[in-house]
Design a protein around this motif. Structure first.
Motif, short mmCIF file in Angstrom:
data_model
loop_
_atom_site.label_atom_id
_atom_site.label_comp_id
_atom_site.label_asym_id
_atom_site.label_seq_id
_atom_site.Cartn_x
_atom_site.Cartn_y
_atom_site.Cartn_z
N LEU A 11 0.84 -1.19 0.00
CA LEU A 11 0.00 0.00 0.00
C LEU A 11 0.88 1.24 0.00
CD1 LEU A 11 -2.80 1.37 0.39
CD2 LEU A 11 -2.44 1.12 2.86
N ALA A 40 -6.75 -5.09 -12.62
CA ALA A 40 -7.55 -4.38 -11.64
C ALA A 40 -8.87 -5.12 -11.45
CB ALA A 40 -7.79 -2.95 -12.09
N THR A 91 -3.57 0.85 -9.16
CA THR A 91 -3.99 -0.20 -8.24
C THR A 91 -4.41 -1.44 -9.00
OG1 THR A 91 -4.69 1.36 -6.53
CG2 THR A 91 -5.69 -0.83 -6.49
N GLN A 124 -0.12 -7.72 -4.95
CA GLN A 124 -1.10 -6.63 -4.86
C GLN A 124 -0.38 -5.29 -4.71
OE1 GLN A 124 -4.66 -6.68 -4.96
NE2 GLN A 124 -4.33 -4.47 -5.12
N THR A 126 -1.61 -1.34 -4.12
CA THR A 126 -2.75 -0.47 -3.84
C THR A 126 -2.24 0.95 -3.64
OG1 THR A 126 -3.94 -2.27 -2.77
CG2 THR A 126 -4.72 -0.03 -2.34
N SER A 128 -3.43 4.64 -2.63
CA SER A 128 -4.53 5.34 -1.97
C SER A 128 -4.43 6.84 -2.22
CB SER A 128 -4.50 5.07 -0.47
OG SER A 128 -3.33 5.62 0.11
#
Length: 129
Positions: A11, A40, A91, A124, A126, A128
């Motif tokens: 993240l 995605a 993402t 993954q 991600t 934000s």
């Protein structure tokens, strides 16, 4: 058959950086085109970048050009993806892929996932906002 294992990801905030690594085993790494794709949620798997063997081309998707950098270390059988200036639209689950090439092999559609036989498990990423 080469086996691929990804690491990295996680993240990060918009504008940040992440680095993905893909380690290959079980094959002659120097003979493989190494690529990254991403998927995605609810979308098809999308080409990101490829680096071809024997001093061949490196090609980026327009969406990541200038922000992402691929590098390969044949001695360590590793390919890395440095991702800078990340955006929310980056993402996705990122997959490492490999395709064996002969020294004077023919052309193929390197943006198509069907051109690659070997895949990692995915990592993954991600971003934000």
């Amino acid at each position: 058959q080469v086996q691929l294992v990804e690491s990295g990801g996680g993240l990060v905030q918009v504008g940040g950086s992440l680095r993905l690594s893909c380690e290959a085993s079980g094959g002659t790494f120097g003979n493989y085109a190494m690529a990254w794709f991403r998927q995605a949620p609810g979308k098809e798997r999308q080409f990101v970048v490829v680096t071809r063997p024997f001093g061949g081309d490196t090609k980026y998707a327009d969406s990541v050009k200038g922000r992402f950098t691929i590098s390969r270390d044949n001695a360590k059988s590793t390919v890395n993806l440095q991702m800078d200036r990340l955006k929310p639209e980056d993402t996705a689950v990122y997959y490492c892929a490999a395709r064996w090439e002969a020294l004077f092999g023919g052309s193929y559609d390197y943006t198509s996932q069907t051109s690659y036989r070997n895949w990692g498990q995915g990592a993954q990423v991600t971003v934000s906002s």
